[in-house]
Design a protein around this motif. Structure first.
Motif: not given
Length: 141
Positions: A60-78
């Motif tokens: 669960e912690l790893a998934l939360k961190e992955q979700a945060n990283n995915a959001e950061k990646i999406r922001d960087l991609d934009k």
């Protein structure tokens, strides 16, 4: 004379307490061994459940961190897409300005060429000026 009396084994009157026999001791020890075996199995099951629960918590912690990283990646991609669009726009503007400069230079060069030809014609017609021949790569308008 001998008095002989015959006695029959009679159980004593019921006394309050537990009578231990070999059979009852065996049954009691069997129960204790079974209970201890069941307790061992229960402890193993509980420890496995705790291990699984800890693994789930880590996941669960790893998934939360992955979700945060995915959001950061999406922001960087934009932001990267915006930078790419800005680069394309600047490149288009620079190409347009360069094209305009090239047109202006060509226009000025052609005007200068026509003025030079007019002067050459005037000098040939009215004076004894001799014009040297050279090769031209430009086209007249």
């Amino acid at each position: 004379m001998n008095n002989t009396a015959s006695t029959i084994a009679v159980s004593p009157p019921n006394s309050p307490g537990i009578t231990l026999t070999l059979e009852s001791t065996g049954v009691f020890l069997g129960i204790l061994v079974s209970v201890s075996a069941l307790a061992g199995v229960a402890i193993r099951i509980i420890s496995k459940m705790n291990s699984i629960s800890a693994s789930i918590s880590q996941i669960e912690l790893a998934l939360k961190e992955q979700a945060n990283n995915a959001e950061k990646i999406r922001d960087l991609d934009k932001r990267f897409d915006l930078h790419i669009q800005e680069y394309v726009n600047r490149k288009d503007v620079v190409q347009m300005v360069m094209g305009q400069l090239d047109q202006k230079i060509n226009h000025k060069f052609k005007r200068l060429l026509f003025y030079t030809r007019d002067i050459q014609r005037f000098l040939q017609r009215d004076t004894t000026f001799n014009i040297r021949e050279y090769e031209e790569n430009t086209q007249e308008e």
